[in-house]
Design a protein around this motif. Structure first.
Motif, PDB file in Angstrom:
ATOM      1  N   VAL A   1      -7.731  19.776  -0.163  1.00  0.00           N
ATOM      2  CA  VAL A   1      -7.022  19.489  -1.417  1.00  0.00           C
ATOM      3  C   VAL A   1      -7.087  20.700  -2.343  1.00  0.00           C
ATOM      4  CG1 VAL A   1      -7.020  18.042  -3.486  1.00  0.00           C
ATOM      5  CG2 VAL A   1      -7.315  16.996  -1.231  1.00  0.00           C
ATOM      6  N   GLY A   2      -8.232  21.385  -2.342  1.00  0.00           N
ATOM      7  CA  GLY A   2      -8.351  22.590  -3.167  1.00  0.00           C
ATOM      8  C   GLY A   2      -7.372  23.667  -2.751  1.00  0.00           C
ATOM      9  N   ALA A   3      -7.091  23.749  -1.445  1.00  0.00           N
ATOM     10  CA  ALA A   3      -6.213  24.808  -0.937  1.00  0.00           C
ATOM     11  C   ALA A   3      -4.736  24.446  -1.041  1.00  0.00           C
ATOM     12  CB  ALA A   3      -6.569  25.109   0.517  1.00  0.00           C
ATOM     13  N   PHE A   4      -4.388  23.206  -0.751  1.00  0.00           N
ATOM     14  CA  PHE A   4      -2.967  22.864  -0.610  1.00  0.00           C
ATOM     15  C   PHE A   4      -2.462  21.838  -1.622  1.00  0.00           C
ATOM     16  CE2 PHE A   4      -4.476  23.876   3.782  1.00  0.00           C
ATOM     17  CZ  PHE A   4      -3.867  25.120   3.863  1.00  0.00           C
ATOM     18  N   GLY A   5      -3.367  21.269  -2.419  1.00  0.00           N
ATOM     19  CA  GLY A   5      -2.937  20.356  -3.474  1.00  0.00           C
ATOM     20  C   GLY A   5      -2.184  19.152  -2.950  1.00  0.00           C
TER      21      GLY A   5
ATOM     22  N   PHE B   1      -0.547  16.677   2.853  1.00  0.00           N
ATOM     23  CA  PHE B   1      -0.036  15.845   3.954  1.00  0.00           C
ATOM     24  C   PHE B   1       1.055  16.593   4.722  1.00  0.00           C
ATOM     25  CE2 PHE B   1      -1.034  12.034   1.058  1.00  0.00           C
ATOM     26  CZ  PHE B   1      -2.351  12.013   1.479  1.00  0.00           C
ATOM     27  N   ASP B   2       1.958  17.252   3.985  1.00  0.00           N
ATOM     28  CA  ASP B   2       3.046  17.998   4.628  1.00  0.00           C
ATOM     29  C   ASP B   2       2.498  19.161   5.458  1.00  0.00           C
ATOM     30  OD1 ASP B   2       4.901  16.343   3.414  1.00  0.00           O
ATOM     31  OD2 ASP B   2       5.042  17.617   1.622  1.00  0.00           O
ATOM     32  N   VAL B   3       1.456  19.815   4.950  1.00  0.00           N
ATOM     33  CA  VAL B   3       0.862  20.940   5.682  1.00  0.00           C
ATOM     34  C   VAL B   3       0.294  20.453   7.016  1.00  0.00           C
ATOM     35  CG1 VAL B   3      -1.045  22.605   5.686  1.00  0.00           C
ATOM     36  CG2 VAL B   3       0.382  22.343   3.645  1.00  0.00           C
ATOM     37  N   ILE B   4      -0.471  19.371   6.987  1.00  0.00           N
ATOM     38  CA  ILE B   4      -1.082  18.851   8.223  1.00  0.00           C
ATOM     39  C   ILE B   4      -0.008  18.446   9.220  1.00  0.00           C
ATOM     40  CG2 ILE B   4      -2.519  17.007   9.206  1.00  0.00           C
ATOM     41  CD1 ILE B   4      -4.037  16.940   6.531  1.00  0.00           C
ATOM     42  N   GLU B   5       1.057  17.827   8.697  1.00  0.00           N
ATOM     43  CA  GLU B   5       2.067  17.264   9.595  1.00  0.00           C
ATOM     44  C   GLU B   5       3.080  18.307  10.074  1.00  0.00           C
ATOM     45  OE1 GLU B   5       4.871  13.292   9.553  1.00  0.00           O
ATOM     46  OE2 GLU B   5       3.097  13.423   8.309  1.00  0.00           O
ATOM     47  N   ASP B   6       3.553  19.154   9.156  1.00  0.00           N
ATOM     48  CA  ASP B   6       4.679  20.037   9.485  1.00  0.00           C
ATOM     49  C   ASP B   6       4.300  21.504   9.679  1.00  0.00           C
ATOM     50  OD1 ASP B   6       6.361  17.801   9.199  1.00  0.00           O
ATOM     51  OD2 ASP B   6       6.526  18.138   7.031  1.00  0.00           O
TER      52      ASP B   6
ATOM     53  N   VAL C   1       0.854  -1.191   0.000  1.00  0.00           N
ATOM     54  CA  VAL C   1       0.000   0.000   0.000  1.00  0.00           C
ATOM     55  C   VAL C   1       0.886   1.235   0.000  1.00  0.00           C
ATOM     56  CG1 VAL C   1      -1.770   1.292   1.251  1.00  0.00           C
ATOM     57  CG2 VAL C   1      -1.846  -1.205   1.228  1.00  0.00           C
ATOM     58  N   ILE C   2       0.626   2.137  -0.939  1.00  0.00           N
ATOM     59  CA  ILE C   2       1.436   3.346  -1.103  1.00  0.00           C
ATOM     60  C   ILE C   2       0.521   4.558  -0.934  1.00  0.00           C
ATOM     61  CG2 ILE C   2       2.907   4.639  -2.717  1.00  0.00           C
ATOM     62  CD1 ILE C   2       3.365   1.877  -4.127  1.00  0.00           C
ATOM     63  N   PRO C   3       0.952   5.559  -0.176  1.00  0.00           N
ATOM     64  CA  PRO C   3       0.105   6.750  -0.005  1.00  0.00           C
ATOM     65  C   PRO C   3      -0.271   7.349  -1.351  1.00  0.00           C
ATOM     66  CG  PRO C   3       1.994   6.833   1.472  1.00  0.00           C
ATOM     67  CD  PRO C   3       2.229   5.684   0.542  1.00  0.00           C
ATOM     68  N   PRO C   4      -1.442   7.938  -1.473  1.00  0.00           N
ATOM     69  CA  PRO C   4      -1.878   8.497  -2.755  1.00  0.00           C
ATOM     70  C   PRO C   4      -1.032   9.703  -3.153  1.00  0.00           C
ATOM     71  CG  PRO C   4      -3.371   9.142  -0.997  1.00  0.00           C
ATOM     72  CD  PRO C   4      -2.423   8.155  -0.408  1.00  0.00           C
ATOM     73  N   SER C   5      -0.896   9.899  -4.468  1.00  0.00           N
ATOM     74  CA  SER C   5      -0.117  11.045  -4.954  1.00  0.00           C
ATOM     75  C   SER C   5      -0.937  11.930  -5.884  1.00  0.00           C
ATOM     76  CB  SER C   5       1.143  10.556  -5.687  1.00  0.00           C
ATOM     77  OG  SER C   5       0.778   9.660  -6.727  1.00  0.00           O
ATOM     78  N   THR C   6      -2.010  11.407  -6.469  1.00  0.00           N
ATOM     79  CA  THR C   6      -2.847  12.240  -7.337  1.00  0.00           C
ATOM     80  C   THR C   6      -3.830  13.025  -6.463  1.00  0.00           C
ATOM     81  OG1 THR C   6      -4.593  10.583  -7.603  1.00  0.00           O
ATOM     82  CG2 THR C   6      -2.711  10.454  -9.116  1.00  0.00           C
ATOM     83  N   LEU C   7      -4.285  14.161  -6.970  1.00  0.00           N
ATOM     84  CA  LEU C   7      -5.218  14.986  -6.207  1.00  0.00           C
ATOM     85  C   LEU C   7      -6.516  14.224  -5.917  1.00  0.00           C
ATOM     86  CD1 LEU C   7      -4.827  18.524  -7.848  1.00  0.00           C
ATOM     87  CD2 LEU C   7      -3.819  17.665  -5.739  1.00  0.00           C
ATOM     88  N   ASP C   8      -6.986  13.483  -6.917  1.00  0.00           N
ATOM     89  CA  ASP C   8      -8.217  12.720  -6.727  1.00  0.00           C
ATOM     90  C   ASP C   8      -8.022  11.646  -5.648  1.00  0.00           C
ATOM     91  OD1 ASP C   8     -10.919  11.980  -7.463  1.00  0.00           O
ATOM     92  OD2 ASP C   8     -10.039  10.175  -8.346  1.00  0.00           O
TER      93      ASP C   8
ATOM     94  N   PRO D   1       0.799  22.937  10.463  1.00  0.00           N
ATOM     95  CA  PRO D   1      -0.663  22.902  10.635  1.00  0.00           C
ATOM     96  C   PRO D   1      -1.310  24.272  10.808  1.00  0.00           C
ATOM     97  CG  PRO D   1       0.442  22.141  12.631  1.00  0.00           C
ATOM     98  CD  PRO D   1       1.499  22.260  11.572  1.00  0.00           C
ATOM     99  N   ASP D   2      -0.521  25.305  11.171  1.00  0.00           N
ATOM    100  CA  ASP D   2      -1.117  26.642  11.333  1.00  0.00           C
ATOM    101  C   ASP D   2      -1.703  27.161  10.021  1.00  0.00           C
ATOM    102  OD1 ASP D   2      -0.660  26.743  14.006  1.00  0.00           O
ATOM    103  OD2 ASP D   2       1.205  27.887  13.867  1.00  0.00           O
ATOM    104  N   ARG D   3      -1.215  26.628   8.891  1.00  0.00           N
ATOM    105  CA  ARG D   3      -1.744  27.073   7.596  1.00  0.00           C
ATOM    106  C   ARG D   3      -3.207  26.657   7.415  1.00  0.00           C
ATOM    107  NH1 ARG D   3       1.862  25.800   2.554  1.00  0.00           N
ATOM    108  NH2 ARG D   3       0.213  27.100   1.614  1.00  0.00           N
ATOM    109  N   LEU D   4      -3.647  25.645   8.192  1.00  0.00           N
ATOM    110  CA  LEU D   4      -5.052  25.232   8.113  1.00  0.00           C
ATOM    111  C   LEU D   4      -5.976  26.365   8.547  1.00  0.00           C
ATOM    112  CD1 LEU D   4      -4.894  21.629   9.686  1.00  0.00           C
ATOM    113  CD2 LEU D   4      -4.917  22.235   7.260  1.00  0.00           C
ATOM    114  N   LEU D   5      -5.472  27.238   9.426  1.00  0.00           N
ATOM    115  CA  LEU D   5      -6.288  28.328   9.953  1.00  0.00           C
ATOM    116  C   LEU D   5      -6.648  29.358   8.883  1.00  0.00           C
ATOM    117  CD1 LEU D   5      -4.387  28.881  13.322  1.00  0.00           C
ATOM    118  CD2 LEU D   5      -6.604  27.759  13.011  1.00  0.00           C
ATOM    119  N   THR D   6      -5.959  29.314   7.732  1.00  0.00           N
ATOM    120  CA  THR D   6      -6.260  30.260   6.656  1.00  0.00           C
ATOM    121  C   THR D   6      -7.535  29.870   5.907  1.00  0.00           C
ATOM    122  OG1 THR D   6      -4.909  29.044   5.044  1.00  0.00           O
ATOM    123  CG2 THR D   6      -3.809  30.762   6.343  1.00  0.00           C
ATOM    124  N   LEU D   7      -8.032  28.640   6.156  1.00  0.00           N
ATOM    125  CA  LEU D   7      -9.236  28.184   5.463  1.00  0.00           C
ATOM    126  C   LEU D   7     -10.480  28.606   6.240  1.00  0.00           C
ATOM    127  CD1 LEU D   7      -8.221  24.570   4.398  1.00  0.00           C
ATOM    128  CD2 LEU D   7      -8.047  26.668   3.081  1.00  0.00           C
TER     129      LEU D   7
END
Length: 737
Positions: free
Chosen positions: A119-123, A127-132, A89-96, A134-140
């Motif tokens: 996905v619309g915001a960070f493409g 995964f990197d945004v959530i993990e490294d 099992v490999i983590p997904p790489s396509t936006l869909d 996460p404050d960028r989530l507050l912009t949504l």
């Protein structure tokens, strides 16, 4: 996120020519959290239609990419499938794929709507945004600090849980308990399990010794090692305690451990000695035979004996009350007229320090308790009322007009310290403590309660000693009465109004070893019906008809809320599990959303039962509720218990099961408007008088007994065949001598 490689599913032929297949998981058609077996619908490059892949994975989610080696198989039922010999099992790489993955409900707090927004915001960097970062989530829009915190915490947890899943499955073990393992051990879970896998059997609900032993074997722990022998000895004694015993005779314990573990007797004796030295076990004699106790149970027995003796030293704080004056005064105040046996019970309690009042249905236990309270409250005595379950406490409050709590709430259980705030150092503020449904109180809880009762307070214990003993270890009420060390009043007279109830009459007939009234004695307005059937199949068909159609139509009762099927056992065609699936299908088949966890499928409206004590949520073994909602976005199931809503995460659903039907043992302390009881010869091992008596006395308005005559006769005639092994009776007699 790391790639995860899994072994082939069970039954895969060896030596078959292998091909390679890769693609994105569009849908997880089936996945077993226990075995890892999965059926996936996969979009493979170059293939117009989705491909069915059958394999094994600890965890797999829509949107992930898989690579697998295997063979094509033309299944006669399901058509062409790819049977994966190993699956990566490999983590997904396509936006869909990323959106499907995040929206699958795998991470609590991220559902389809929020996944689309992320996905619309960070493409592809989401995964990197959530993990490294996460404050960028507050912009949504719509995401505040609380939701950000919940998402990042759930993401971190999910990573560790998936690691635990892979570890467990690589050692041949199901992964359903991974969430519970993580919650118990945290980030160091895999390390702790490697260090001593047997701790799983002790610490994790739902994981037994066999599972822990399988992991230990794969980790290379020798079959005859001392660590395995010690864990095995403790496991055998815990299984014995689960059957209600407080101890085991030493020779029988050693023999059982030898047989289970297939370890020579000298190693078992060495293990017992090591457990005694570690103070996990205590050695004592019971009736002249060497026996072994789990340390907490031995301490609880001694604590109860010493607690009762401590409370009996001093007279009641309110002084002597003349029953010749007090009882007639109470009768004038209430308009009641007590019988001679009831007067004796009241007189004993108002001048006693510890009093037991026991008796079956319709003998006036409630009237006696109310009379005692009326007299003592007029004297200004401060009273606290309690019962072992929420339903029993609610009934006690309604019948007395005085606040009543569960024992756990009265003692202020604190889940943060997993202990009670009230104890001998901070006792209850009370001069009289009344405990109802005492037959349900096990050894450990009774010890905790007595510790918290101050020296000056009196205790009134009320219960029916002829019912089944507590689900937990001990026969506390029976041992107290049998010891002769605690003043006891047994009420036996059935009062005129109660005698009009065929439920009451037949309960007493059963308790006296007599068959309940024949079907031809049942009037049209009876509250007790006995339906004789020749075969289990007829019982089954009649039970469904009575529960779903006849009782609702004749008595206007709701088949889910008001009718409870009570059966002797879990397994078999007339067992709770099978009946639950059928009743759910007939009564709640079309409600959505539906989720499947730990072998059960749940939907809003389903009746469920709590199967273990959860002090954090304040729901206890035997509590019955209804599912109010299932929140797929948040991964939560909300269950209502007596007007109070309790939320479960999906990984906690192993604590509940369906409850359209439940075992008679689980029904202790509860009352239902109507009960339906199937009895067949297939229940042979459990057919005993107090089991049937307990079941019949659960019904308030209606009891329907559907039975093979032979099975019914066996249940009525056979008294409790296996007495629980305890030493409380002897301890009380020794203190009294």
């Amino acid at each position: 996120m790391p790639e995860m490689i899994y072994p082939p599913p069970p039954g895969t032929p060896a030596g078959a020519p292998s091909e390679r297949l890769a693609g994105a998981v569009e849908r997880v058609t089936f996945h077993s959290e226990e075995s890892g077996f999965c059926v996936l619908r996969v979009k493979v490059r170059g293939q117009r239609e989705l491909v069915t892949v059958v394999g094994s994975a600890a965890t797999v989610t829509a949107g992930e990419y898989i690579e697998c080696d295997g063979t094509w198989v033309n299944d006669y039922r399901h058509g062409l499938q790819f049977k994966a010999l190993n699956l990566r099992v490999i983590p997904p790489s396509t936006l869909d794929g990323i959106e499907k993955y995040l929206g699958s409900g795998m991470v609590k707090g991220i559902g389809p709507h929020f996944a689309h927004k992320l996905v619309g915001a960070f493409g592809e960097r989401v995964f990197d945004v959530i993990e490294d970062n996460p404050d960028r989530l507050l912009t949504l829009e719509g995401i505040g600090p609380k939701r950000k915190e919940r998402v990042t915490r759930a993401w971190a947890e999910q990573k560790v849980i998936r690691e635990i899943m892979v570890f467990l499955q690589s050692h041949g073990v199901g992964t359903a308990r991974a969430v519970r393992i993580y919650k118990t051990y945290g980030d160091a879970a895999v390390e702790k399990v490697r260090e001593n896998p047997y701790r799983l059997a002790l610490d994790i609900h739902g994981i037994g010794f066999k599972t822990a032993d399988a992991i230990a074997h794969r980790l290379g722990i020798p079959h005859d090692s001392l660590i395995r022998a010690q864990a095995g000895v403790r496991h055998v004694l815990q299984e014995i305690a689960a059957d209600g015993h407080c101890a085991a005779y030493r020779d029988q314990l050693a023999e059982s451990a030898c047989k289970l573990l297939e370890i020579p007797a000298p190693v078992i004796e060495q293990a017992i000695a090591a457990e005694l030295e570690a103070e996990n076990l205590v050695a004592e004699e019971i009736e002249g035979r060497p026996a072994l106790f789990l340390t907490p149970l031995q301490r609880a027995e001694r604590g109860i004996a010493m607690g009762l003796r401590r409370l009996q030293r001093d007279p009641p704080i309110w002084g002597r009350i003349d029953p010749q004056g007090a009882i007639p005064w109470m009768e004038r105040q209430t308009g009641l007229e007590l019988s001679d046996s009831q007067r004796a019970a009241v007189a004993a309690a108002i001048n006693g320090k510890i009093t037991i009042i026991t008796g079956g249905p319709g003998v006036g236990k409630t009237t006696v308790v109310n009379s005692i309270l009326r007299i003592l409250q007029a004297k200004g005595v401060s009273v606290r009322l309690c019962a072992p379950t929420g339903r029993a406490a609610k009934r006690l409050a309604e019948s007395t007009g005085t606040e009543a709590k569960t024992i756990h709430r009265l003692l202020e259980f604190d889940p943060r310290i997993m202990g009670f705030r009230r104890d001998q150092y901070r006792p209850l503020a009370a001069e009289l403590v009344v405990v109802d449904e005492v037959s349900m109180v096990d050894l450990v809880l009774m010890n905790q309660l007595l510790r918290a009762i101050p020296n000056h307070a009196a205790v009134l214990l009320v219960g029916d000693v002829d019912q089944l003993p507590a689900v937990g270890p001990g026969s506390v009420l029976a041992d107290m009465i049998g010891s002769g060390a605690v003043p006891t009043v047994r009420l036996t007279e059935i009062f005129r109004q109660a005698a009009q109830s065929r439920i009451v009459v037949n309960a007493h007939r059963i308790n006296q070893g007599r068959m309940p009234e024949r079907p031809d004695r049942q009037g049209p307005d009876s509250d007790f019906y006995r339906i004789d059937c020749e075969t289990p199949e007829l019982i089954h068909d009649r039970l469904l008809q009575v529960t779903i159609e006849r009782i609702p139509k004749r008595f206007g009762l709701d088949p889910v809320a008001d009718i409870q099927v009570l059966t002797p056992m879990n397994q078999g065609g007339l067992g709770a599990r099978s009946l639950n699936l059928e009743l759910q299908q007939r009564l709640n088949a079309d409600t959505h959303p539906r989720i499947t966890r730990f072998g059960w499928t749940y939907a809003p409206g389903d009746k469920v039962i709590q199967t273990v004590n959860n002090y954090d949520k304040e729901v206890f073994n035997g509590d019955i509720g209804r599912i109010q909602r299932i929140d797929e976005e948040e991964g939560l199931v909300a269950v209502e218990y007596d007007g109070r809503q309790v939320e479960y995460e999906l990984g906690e659903l192993d604590e509940i099961s369906l409850a359209y039907a439940t075992t008679i043992h689980k029904s202790q302390g509860s009352e239902y408007p109507a009960v339906v009881i199937p009895l067949a010869t297939q229940h042979y091992t459990l057919l005993e008088r107090n089991l049937l008596y307990t079941a019949v006395t659960r019904g308030k308005r209606l009891v329907v007994l559907i039975a093979q005559t032979k099975a019914l006769g066996l249940a009525v005639k056979r008294e409790l065949s296996v007495k629980r092994l305890t030493k409380l009776r002897q301890r009380l007699q020794a203190l009294d001598s």
